[in-house]
Structure formats: C-alpha cells, structure tokens
Design an enzyme around this catalytic site. Structure first.
Site, PDB file in Angstrom:
ATOM      1  N   GLU A   5       0.819  -1.209   0.000  1.00  0.00           N
ATOM      2  CA  GLU A   5       0.000   0.000   0.000  1.00  0.00           C
ATOM      3  C   GLU A   5       0.859   1.268   0.000  1.00  0.00           C
ATOM      4  O   GLU A   5       0.483   2.277  -0.617  1.00  0.00           O
ATOM      5  CB  GLU A   5      -0.951  -0.032   1.197  1.00  0.00           C
ATOM      6  CG  GLU A   5      -2.081  -1.032   0.979  1.00  0.00           C
ATOM      7  CD  GLU A   5      -2.880  -1.323   2.234  1.00  0.00           C
ATOM      8  OE1 GLU A   5      -4.102  -1.076   2.227  1.00  0.00           O
ATOM      9  OE2 GLU A   5      -2.300  -1.808   3.226  1.00  0.00           O
ATOM     10  N   GLU A  28      -4.266  -9.493   3.109  1.00  0.00           N
ATOM     11  CA  GLU A  28      -5.208  -9.175   4.185  1.00  0.00           C
ATOM     12  C   GLU A  28      -6.416 -10.104   4.202  1.00  0.00           C
ATOM     13  O   GLU A  28      -6.948 -10.425   5.267  1.00  0.00           O
ATOM     14  CB  GLU A  28      -5.676  -7.715   4.064  1.00  0.00           C
ATOM     15  CG  GLU A  28      -4.585  -6.688   4.297  1.00  0.00           C
ATOM     16  CD  GLU A  28      -3.887  -6.257   3.020  1.00  0.00           C
ATOM     17  OE1 GLU A  28      -3.195  -5.227   3.037  1.00  0.00           O
ATOM     18  OE2 GLU A  28      -4.044  -6.953   1.987  1.00  0.00           O
TER      19      GLU A  28
END
Length: 258
Positions: A115, A135
């Site tokens: 990210e 995730e």
C-alpha cells in the site's frame, strides 16, 4: 529506533529498520515515519526522498500482526482509530507529499508495504521483490488504502485478483501492471533510486511540487475538473524564481545558438 535516516546532499534516504520482523509496520514505526515526513517537508534543502527497508528480504511485510490483533480485539472503534486512521494518514501523506517520494522495494512488499508502494508517486523494485495483498487471509480488506489505490493503478479486475486471492506477484509483473516504474538487479536498486531522485532534483522545487500536486489531485477527476487543477498549479508557478530562471536559461541558450 525503527526508522533510520541518512542524508546525502539534497536527498534523504528513509529506511524502515525492523529487519528481523521483515520491516513490519508497528504503530511506533508508522508514527515515526509520519514525524520524519513532517521534518523533511519543513526543510527546504531536501529535494527528494527515497524510502526503503533494511536488509534484502523485505521492503515491508505490512502491518505488525500482534499490534493489529490487539487493536481488533478492542472492537471496531479502536481498530478504526489505531489501524485504519493511522494507515490512511501514512499513505495519504506519502501520496500528497510535495517532494517526490521514491520507494525502493528491496524484497517483499506485502499488505501495508504494498500500500505504501501504491501511494508513492514513484517506485523501483529489485528483481527479487514480490508484491501481495494478503489481508483477505486474515479476514478483512486492505486497511491502508489498498482497496482504492491498487485498482486505480492496475485496473479493477487485476486489482481485485490480487485483493481476493492474496497471491503474490513478482517484480516483473508489478512493472507490467504499472505498480512500479522499473525493475533492476538488487545491487543496483539504491543507486537507481538515488539517480532518479537526482534527475528530478535538478529542476526547480516549485515546479516539482506543482507537477506532483497537479497529477495527484487531478488523476481521478473528470477531465474538465482536472484541467482546472492543472491551470491552478501552473498559475501558482508563474511568479516563482523557478520560472524566471528556467525561461532565462532557455532564452540565453537560444540567443547563443543564433
């Protein structure tokens, strides 16, 4: 300290220094990174930032799972406050930073590490680097902005494939998708990042900041709104020394050629 700072003239190298934890982003590390970006922002002598991880195994494995688990155990409000808001603050700061941030991906970039790469305006990867959005294996979507930035970079379907499978991709594939600018041998990574920083830093900082601002603010707007952002960024540079110097240099060269 979990963050190491080295300055080389106009370029600062920030190293996430938790090598034994694969440079995982615990809360003190994120808070220190935010504080360092504030200091760099206020220093006019710094023209570019290279962000990397310690060692050769990882840029960052993402959020520190024990910290994350403790926050989640405290319920949604605590998890949002400690994880999401903190993660969003870091990736937004990198995305909107007025000086170029070049991520040098020296190994795996998973979760929050991926990210950060998505948020940075520029990224160079070592050949052995890998990228993943794991995730989903923990039961939740990306919390540091990855569900929004990745599909904007690589397209909805390709972004969703990474997000929904959690499968890693190699550096070469990340370059094909536009997640990184280029891929280089591992021993050339930092030199390549510094070279890119130097090629940008030779230009007026007001021009660099205006270009970053125009692209970052305009990229997801309808074209007419984006053009208005571009116009405002251009107008802000008109009275600057950078414009006067650049035009004078060009005109002097032209006159000399004649």
């Amino acid at each position: 300290m979990t963050v190491r700072i080295e300055r080389d003239d106009q370029v600062v190298v920030i190293t996430i220094d938790r090598e034994q934890k694969l440079n995982a982003l615990d809360y003190p590390t994120i808070d220190t990174l935010l504080a360092q970006f504030d200091l760099i922002d206020s220093d006019d002598g710094i023209r570019a930032v290279v962000l990397t991880g310690a060692g050769r195994r990882a840029f960052s494995a993402g959020a520190d799972i024990p910290s994350l688990a403790a926050s989640i155990a405290g319920g949604p409000e605590r998890a949002l406050r400690e994880i999401v808001r903190r993660g969003h603050a870091l990736t937004r700061r990198i995305e909107e930073f007025p000086k170029p941030v070049i991520v040098a991906v020296n190994g795996l970039a998973y979760g929050g590490g991926c990210e950060i790469t998505e948020a940075a305006p520029l990224a160079i990867a070592a050949e052995h680097a890998t990228f993943a959005k794991p995730e989903i294996s923990l039961g939740f979507p990306p919390p540091f902005g990855g569900s929004q930035r990745l599909p904007r970079h690589v397209g909805r379907k390709r972004g969703l494939e990474m997000i929904l499978t959690g499968d890693p991709i190699p550096a070469a594939r990340a370059a094909e998708l536009g997640l990184v600018n280029t891929v280089v041998p591992a021993d050339e990574l930092m030199d390549a990042a510094r070279d890119l920083a130097a090629r940008i830093s030779r230009h007026a900082p007001t021009a660099v900041a205006a270009c970053l601002r125009a692209v970052t603010r305009g990229i997801n707007l309808p074209i007419d709104e984006g053009l208005a952002v571009e116009a405002a960024c251009f107008a802000a540079t008109v009275p600057t020394d950078g414009v006067r110097t650049g035009l004078r240099r060009f005109l002097d060269r032209t006159a000399a050629a004649d």
